[in-house]
Design an enzyme around this catalytic site. Structure first.
Site, PDB file in Angstrom:
ATOM      1  N   TYR A  27       0.674  -0.982  -0.382  1.00 56.90           N
ATOM      2  CA  TYR A  27       0.123  -0.181   0.079  1.00 56.90           C
ATOM      3  C   TYR A  27       0.666   0.962   0.153  1.00 56.90           C
ATOM      4  O   TYR A  27       0.088   2.012  -0.685  1.00 56.90           O
ATOM      5  CB  TYR A  27      -1.085  -0.066   1.444  1.00 56.90           C
ATOM      6  N   SER A 109      -3.204  14.083   7.245  1.00 60.31           N
ATOM      7  CA  SER A 109      -5.134  14.077   6.354  1.00 60.31           C
ATOM      8  C   SER A 109      -5.263  13.407   6.766  1.00 60.31           C
ATOM      9  O   SER A 109      -5.963  13.699   7.647  1.00 60.31           O
ATOM     10  CB  SER A 109      -3.889  12.472   5.635  1.00 60.31           C
ATOM     11  N   GLN A 130      -4.988  18.639   5.693  1.00 59.03           N
ATOM     12  CA  GLN A 130      -4.760  17.635   3.842  1.00 59.03           C
ATOM     13  C   GLN A 130      -6.679  17.755   4.264  1.00 59.03           C
ATOM     14  O   GLN A 130      -6.879  16.891   5.005  1.00 59.03           O
ATOM     15  CB  GLN A 130      -3.689  17.769   3.728  1.00 59.03           C
ATOM     16  N   TYR A 132     -10.269  16.859   1.068  1.00 61.92           N
ATOM     17  CA  TYR A 132     -10.686  16.758  -0.145  1.00 61.92           C
ATOM     18  C   TYR A 132     -12.103  17.234  -0.263  1.00 61.92           C
ATOM     19  O   TYR A 132     -12.690  18.092   0.675  1.00 61.92           O
ATOM     20  CB  TYR A 132     -11.376  15.492  -0.106  1.00 61.92           C
ATOM     21  N   THR A 158      -6.781  19.055  -1.275  1.00 65.13           N
ATOM     22  CA  THR A 158      -6.343  17.965  -2.091  1.00 65.13           C
ATOM     23  C   THR A 158      -6.914  17.642  -3.767  1.00 65.13           C
ATOM     24  O   THR A 158      -8.484  17.520  -3.381  1.00 65.13           O
ATOM     25  CB  THR A 158      -5.844  16.476  -1.642  1.00 65.13           C
ATOM     26  N   LYS A 254      -2.653  21.408  -2.925  1.00 66.50           N
ATOM     27  CA  LYS A 254      -1.917  20.054  -3.497  1.00 66.50           C
ATOM     28  C   LYS A 254      -2.858  18.702  -4.891  1.00 66.50           C
ATOM     29  O   LYS A 254      -3.878  18.512  -4.810  1.00 66.50           O
ATOM     30  CB  LYS A 254      -1.902  19.306  -2.669  1.00 66.50           C
ATOM     31  N   HIS A 278       1.067  12.945  -6.673  1.00 66.96           N
ATOM     32  CA  HIS A 278       0.297  11.480  -5.913  1.00 66.96           C
ATOM     33  C   HIS A 278       1.472  10.559  -5.134  1.00 66.96           C
ATOM     34  O   HIS A 278       0.581   9.961  -4.842  1.00 66.96           O
ATOM     35  CB  HIS A 278      -1.341  11.108  -5.532  1.00 66.96           C
TER      36      HIS A 278
HETATM   37  C1  LIG Z   1       0.501   5.644   1.258  1.00 66.48           C
HETATM   38  C2  LIG Z   1       0.948   7.141   0.834  1.00 66.48           C
HETATM   39  C3  LIG Z   1      -1.099   7.616   1.899  1.00 66.48           C
HETATM   40  C4  LIG Z   1      -1.128   8.575   0.846  1.00 66.48           C
HETATM   41  N1  LIG Z   1      -1.707   9.375   1.445  1.00 66.48           N
HETATM   42  C5  LIG Z   1      -2.359  11.001   1.376  1.00 66.48           C
HETATM   43  C6  LIG Z   1      -3.824  11.398   1.646  1.00 66.48           C
HETATM   44  O1  LIG Z   1      -4.041  11.220   2.942  1.00 66.48           O
HETATM   45  N2  LIG Z   1      -3.664  12.705   0.649  1.00 66.48           N
HETATM   46  C7  LIG Z   1      -2.783  13.836   0.292  1.00 66.48           C
HETATM   47  O2  LIG Z   1      -2.989  14.562  -0.169  1.00 66.48           O
HETATM   48  N3  LIG Z   1      -1.409  12.690  -0.573  1.00 66.48           N
HETATM   49  C8  LIG Z   1      -1.692  11.123   0.069  1.00 66.48           C
HETATM   50  N4  LIG Z   1      -0.588  10.868  -0.221  1.00 66.48           N
HETATM   51  C9  LIG Z   1       0.174  11.596  -1.088  1.00 66.48           C
HETATM   52  C10 LIG Z   1       1.117  12.438   0.066  1.00 66.48           C
HETATM   53  O3  LIG Z   1       1.134  13.437   0.522  1.00 66.48           O
HETATM   54  C11 LIG Z   1       2.947  13.043  -1.005  1.00 66.48           C
HETATM   55  O4  LIG Z   1       2.149  13.630  -2.548  1.00 66.48           O
HETATM   56  C12 LIG Z   1       3.445  12.114  -1.821  1.00 66.48           C
HETATM   57  O5  LIG Z   1       3.537  10.575  -0.575  1.00 66.48           O
HETATM   58  C13 LIG Z   1       4.769  13.129  -2.091  1.00 66.48           C
HETATM   59  O6  LIG Z   1       5.801  11.484  -3.091  1.00 66.48           O
HETATM   60  P1  LIG Z   1       6.548  10.972  -2.320  1.00 66.48           P
HETATM   61  O7  LIG Z   1       5.647   9.711  -1.682  1.00 66.48           O
HETATM   62  O8  LIG Z   1       7.427   9.763  -3.427  1.00 66.48           O
HETATM   63  O9  LIG Z   1       8.106  11.893  -1.691  1.00 66.48           O
HETATM   64  C14 LIG Z   1       0.367   9.858   0.078  1.00 66.48           C
HETATM   65  C15 LIG Z   1       1.121   8.845   0.088  1.00 66.48           C
HETATM   66  C16 LIG Z   1       1.899   7.782  -0.129  1.00 66.48           C
HETATM   67  C17 LIG Z   1       3.070   6.844  -0.183  1.00 66.48           C
END
Ligand SMILES: Cc1cc2nc3c(=O)[nH]c(=O)nc-3n(C[C@H](O)[C@H](O)[C@H](O)COP(=O)(O)O)c2cc1C
Length: 386
Positions: A27, A109, A130, A132, A158, A254, A278
């Site tokens: 995940y 989040s 953050q 939605y 986001t 975002k 993302h």
């Molecule tokens: C497991 C996981 C869960 C995430 N959940 C959210 C979230 O709930 N809301 C959101 O805006 N971005 C979410 N993201 C995106 C992160 O905020 C971020 O944009 C992203 O992880 C950056 O890329 P990187 O993992 O390569 O550093 C998630 C990323 C991962 C890996």
């Protein structure tokens, strides 16, 4: 392998791999479709080369930045991610406390597993929230009100998740909330008893940011149903403009990728945009946010703060983004694997390594502060900007 044996992202990822059931590791680690964007994010940063300067007196280095009105001791922050208590039983509290120790921002989040108030207790430094855009406008207003009451400094909407990405690793394992692992994934849970014991002996999982305002039927509302049933697919600029005005403080979008959208964000009063795909978890095949950075900075850098995330795991990666004009860089998987590997000490080690790399690399670049970095410090094998 122990935490002290972790010296970089790959080591944290490896330790997390050993500790987590496969479905949970996947995940965090997985992207959408063929995971092309996920790979491109990291590759794009490597395709750009640094050009250092010399003999500039680099005894003292200042790594601080100011982004959306928040003074951060480091030019990186912990990007908001869902479900952190699934990765480690201390979840968001551990990440937030580690971010606070390093004087940087933690993104909460709205799909987080710890309440804003509890996180606030662990984290006195700037906090961003953050969320939605829901069909239910009352829910949006109630969430903003809770954020206001909890002393949130920056609202982050986001905008790249109007529907859930096609994450095939999760489909194969059955990962979701509620978690209904496939029989093939069950054995893996049995093989990771330490994770299972911690998970089962701590408070049951919930989504407090949402539970406070809406009946999700316990955890019976799946995350994928949340995206399809509760989020507003007809969200438009006018709707967000009203939100920005209602909030009245720092507000960023975002998941912006184009200069046109960044301009519109500035037009409606946002003071930040986060270039992000993302982590390649939504639309696969998008360009790497890093590759869009120069164009977007050129378009709106004088009107709002341009921030970037996706694939940043080294101090030198961050320096490249800052040289292109990013005000800060968001870290995602980098600190999540460290959290999964060892909780708060893990995130602290990840941030400490990042800080050390930034200090060392700034010296080697001949830069005393972020202001000393510029595009003269970069060469790209492709097309960065005019
Ligand atoms: C497991 C996981 C869960 C995430 N959940 C959210 C979230 O709930 N809301 C959101 O805006 N971005 C979410 N993201 C995106 C992160 O905020 C971020 O944009 C992203 O992880 C950056 O890329 P990187 O993992 O390569 O550093 C998630 C990323 C991962 C890996």
């Amino acid at each position: 392998m122990r935490l002290q044996d972790c010296h970089n992202f790959s080591d944290f990822r490896e330790l997390a791999h050993r500790r987590l059931p496969r479905a949970i590791f996947d995940y965090i680690d997985g992207g959408a479709d063929d995971e092309v964007s996920k790979r491109r994010n990291a590759a794009a940063i490597e395709e750009c080369d640094l050009v250092p300067n010399i003999l500039r007196g680099v005894k003292d280095i200042d790594l601080s930045v100011t982004v959306m009105g928040q003074k951060l001791a480091l030019p990186v922050y912990c990007s908001p991610t869902a479900l952190q208590r699934v990765f480690h039983h201390d979840g968001e509290r551990a990440s937030a406390a580690a971010a606070a120790k390093f004087g940087t921002m933690f993104g909460v989040s709205s799909l987080g597993t710890t309440s804003l108030q509890e996180i606030r207790k662990a984290h006195a430094t700037p906090q961003c929230y953050q969320f939605y855009f829901h069909r239910d406008r009352g829910l949006n207003a109630a969430m903003m009100q809770s954020a206001r009451e909890a002393g949130v400094n920056v609202m982050m909407l986001t905008v790249d998740s109007i529907t859930g990405g096609n994450r095939e690793r999760d489909k194969r394992s059955g990962f979701g909330i509620p978690f209904r692992p496939k029989a093939s994934a069950l054995l893996d849970f049995i093989l990771k008893p330490a994770w299972g014991l911690n998970f089962l002996t701590h408070a049951p999982l919930s989504l407090p940011q949402l539970d406070a305002h809406v009946d999700l039927g316990g955890t019976t509302m799946s995350i994928s149903r949340y995206f399809t049933e509760m989020l507003e697919p007809d969200m438009r600029w006018e709707d967000v403009a009203v939100m920005v005005k209602d909030w009245g403080g720092h507000f960023c979008l975002k998941g912006v990728m184009s200069p046109e959208d960044a301009r519109r964000a500035a037009d409606i009063g946002c003071d930040g945009v986060i270039l992000s795909n993302h982590s390649g978890r939504q639309l696969d095949g998008t360009r790497a946010p890093f590759d869009q950075l120069a164009e977007v900075v050129d378009a709106v850098g004088d009107r709002l703060d341009v921030i970037v995330d996706g694939g940043f795991t080294r101090g030198n990666h961050v320096i490249k983004a800052l040289s292109l004009g990013a005000k800060a860089v968001g870290l995602g998987s980098y600190y999540l694997f460290a959290l999964a590997a060892a909780g708060q000490p893990g995130v602290e080690r990840a941030l400490s390594l990042m800080q050390d790399e930034l200090l060392r690399d700034m010296k080697l670049m001949g830069a005393r502060s972020v202001a000393d970095l510029s595009r003269a410090n970069l060469r790209h094998r492709g097309n960065l900007s005019k």
